[in-house]
Structures are given as structure tokens and as C-alpha cells.
Design a protein around this motif. Structure first.
Motif, PDB file in Angstrom:
ATOM      1  N   ASN A 109     -12.516 -24.731 -30.341  1.00  0.00           N
ATOM      2  CA  ASN A 109     -13.777 -24.395 -31.020  1.00  0.00           C
ATOM      3  C   ASN A 109     -13.725 -23.001 -31.634  1.00  0.00           C
ATOM      4  O   ASN A 109     -14.279 -22.761 -32.718  1.00  0.00           O
ATOM      5  CB  ASN A 109     -14.955 -24.458 -30.035  1.00  0.00           C
ATOM      6  N   GLU A 110     -13.045 -22.083 -30.945  1.00  0.00           N
ATOM      7  CA  GLU A 110     -12.992 -20.683 -31.389  1.00  0.00           C
ATOM      8  C   GLU A 110     -11.836 -20.413 -32.343  1.00  0.00           C
ATOM      9  O   GLU A 110     -11.709 -19.301 -32.866  1.00  0.00           O
ATOM     10  CB  GLU A 110     -12.892 -19.767 -30.165  1.00  0.00           C
ATOM     11  N   ASN A 111     -10.991 -21.412 -32.578  1.00  0.00           N
ATOM     12  CA  ASN A 111      -9.834 -21.245 -33.453  1.00  0.00           C
ATOM     13  C   ASN A 111     -10.247 -21.516 -34.904  1.00  0.00           C
ATOM     14  O   ASN A 111     -10.525 -22.654 -35.284  1.00  0.00           O
ATOM     15  CB  ASN A 111      -8.721 -22.198 -33.024  1.00  0.00           C
ATOM     16  N   SER A 112     -10.271 -20.483 -35.710  1.00  0.00           N
ATOM     17  CA  SER A 112     -10.743 -20.611 -37.090  1.00  0.00           C
ATOM     18  C   SER A 112      -9.805 -21.423 -37.979  1.00  0.00           C
ATOM     19  O   SER A 112     -10.200 -21.875 -39.048  1.00  0.00           O
ATOM     20  CB  SER A 112     -10.952 -19.221 -37.709  1.00  0.00           C
ATOM     21  N   SER A 113      -8.561 -21.619 -37.537  1.00  0.00           N
ATOM     22  CA  SER A 113      -7.612 -22.397 -38.340  1.00  0.00           C
ATOM     23  C   SER A 113      -7.763 -23.897 -38.107  1.00  0.00           C
ATOM     24  O   SER A 113      -7.141 -24.700 -38.805  1.00  0.00           O
ATOM     25  CB  SER A 113      -6.170 -21.972 -38.031  1.00  0.00           C
ATOM     26  N   HIS A 115     -10.332 -27.003 -38.184  1.00  0.00           N
ATOM     27  CA  HIS A 115     -11.616 -27.375 -38.782  1.00  0.00           C
ATOM     28  C   HIS A 115     -12.184 -28.673 -38.229  1.00  0.00           C
ATOM     29  O   HIS A 115     -13.350 -29.008 -38.482  1.00  0.00           O
ATOM     30  CB  HIS A 115     -11.458 -27.489 -40.301  1.00  0.00           C
ATOM     31  N   LYS A 142     -17.140 -29.174 -35.817  1.00  0.00           N
ATOM     32  CA  LYS A 142     -15.759 -29.674 -35.751  1.00  0.00           C
ATOM     33  C   LYS A 142     -15.677 -31.071 -35.156  1.00  0.00           C
ATOM     34  O   LYS A 142     -14.584 -31.599 -34.949  1.00  0.00           O
ATOM     35  CB  LYS A 142     -14.892 -28.707 -34.931  1.00  0.00           C
TER      36      LYS A 142
END
Length: 219
Positions: A109-113, A115, A142
Motif C-alpha cells: 500500500n505504501e509502495n508508490s511504484s 498501482h 489499489k
């Protein structure tokens, strides 16, 4: 006289069934799938041209090693690669605990890469895992499958356009969209829902029909 009346009734019923059969439509799911993939591939290419270095990211999280889940996931990964999405398979052992699954979901959830996130069900673990708790832990933004209570609630409101729609009813709608009138789709899938209310996809399709038609449901 009675025999003639019965014969006449049988002929009418037979004629009615012939008429009903003549209106049946064969829908090609493969054709629709090909068209959807072509459209998505073009959209991904357009996004890449607009944002330098951008690449859509997808993670499929699996717990255990079920053969059917492995097959579904391989199909998803292949389809994602075909349209230009960078898809990763996060496979956890069947000894994974509920806390460990939640920790992985929070990290994604916190990984911006990343989607999009798909939690492959069922969760095949020797430990007790609350499936609803896990699907609701996925960020609504997501939530590819639209399984979280937030997206399900938005979909049921019919007028919301920001909810992710579950794949099975969305695919069914897309497959019939060019060949079946909206009224017939309302009727067909409402009847399906009433016939088997334990089947969630039927209910989701009904909600999808309501959203597409602006909140109106024909019974």
C-alpha cells in the motif's frame, strides 16, 4: 374438441420456444478480451509517453501453492506483461500468519511504484486467516478486484464512478455490451441473482448494471 384445444396449445408453446431460441445470441469472450487488451495496451503507451519513466505496477499476492491459483496467476501475469504492466508475484508459504499477510499488504500500500494489488483467493494457509480482514486491508485505490468494503459499498450506491468493479461481472458486461440491450442485461442478471443469491458475482453484476444506467434498476 378438447383434443384440438390441447393440440393448439402445444403448437403455440412450441412456436413460442422456437421464437425464444431464434433470439439467442452467441457472445465471443475471446474477441472481447482481445479488444480490451488492445485498448489497455494503447492507454498504457499513452501514459508512458506523457510521464517519463512511468510504468504501471501490479502485485499479485498469493498464500500457499494451490494448483488452480497458480494457473490463474500465471494468466494474469501474462496478460499484464502483454499490455505493458510490470507485474510481480509475491508468493508466501502456507505457514504464513494473518499478521504477516497484513504486513506485506501494508508495505505494498505504501509502495508508490505499485498501482494495483490483487490478493489471490483462497488464502491457502495452515493458520487461520480472516479473508474479509485481508481484503479490506488493501488500499481502495489499489484494490484491483474491488473486494474491499469501501469499493463494494461505492459500487452498490450505483452512482459512484470511483469504485473498482470485480472482474467477473465487468467481463460479463463487456462481453455482452455490443450484442445485448441494457434492458435485457438487467432482466437476465437480475433473474440470475434471484435464482442464486449466494453467488456474489450475480449481485455485483446487478450493482454494475445500476451504476451504468445511472442508478436505475429494472426488475
Amino acid at each position: 374438441m378438447f383434443s384440438l384445444a390441447v393440440l393448439s396449445l402445444r403448437l403455440r408453446v412450441s412456436g413460442f420456444h422456437q421464437i425464444r431460441r431464434s433470439t439467442a445470441t452467441v457472445v465471443s469472450g475471446n474477441k472481447t478480451s482481445r479488444l480490451v487488451r488492445e485498448r489497455l495496451k494503447q492507454q498504457v503507451e499513452e501514459m508512458k509517453s506523457l510521464f517519463s519513466g512511468f510504468r504501471p505496477g501490479l502485485v499479485v499476492l498469493q498464500v500457499g501453492d494451490r494448483d488452480d491459483s497458480n494457473l490463474y496467476i500465471s494468466t494474469k501475469l501474462r496478460a499484464a506483461a502483454e499490455i505493458g504492466i510490470e507485474a510481480k508475484h509475491l508468493k508466501l508459504p502456507n505457514t504464513t500468519t494473518q499478521e504477516e499477510v497484513l504486513k506485506n499488504i501494508l508495505s505494498i500500500n505504501e509502495n508508490s511504484s505499485v498501482h494495483g494489488l490483487i490478493v489471490q483467493l483462497p488464502l491457502d494457509s495452515v493458520n487461520s486467516i480472516d479473508t474479509e480482514l485481508i481484503t479490506n486491508a488493501v488500499s481502495p485505490e489499489k484494490d484491483v478486484d474491488g473486494l474491499s468494503c469501501i469499493n463494494a459499498g461505492k459500487l452498490s450506491r450505483a452512482t459512484s464512478r470511483t469504485a473498482s468493479s470485480p472482474a467477473p461481472p465487468t467481463a460479463a458486461w463487456s462481453s455482452s455490451d455490443r450484442r445485448v440491450s441494457p434492458f435485457n442485461k438487467h432482466t437476465l442478471w437480475t433473474q440470475t441473482h434471484l435464482r442464486d443469491q449466494s453467488e456474489p458475482d450475480s449481485c455485483d453484476f446487478l450493482f454494475l448494471c445500476r451504476r451504468v444506467s445511472g442508478g436505475e434498476t429494472r426488475w
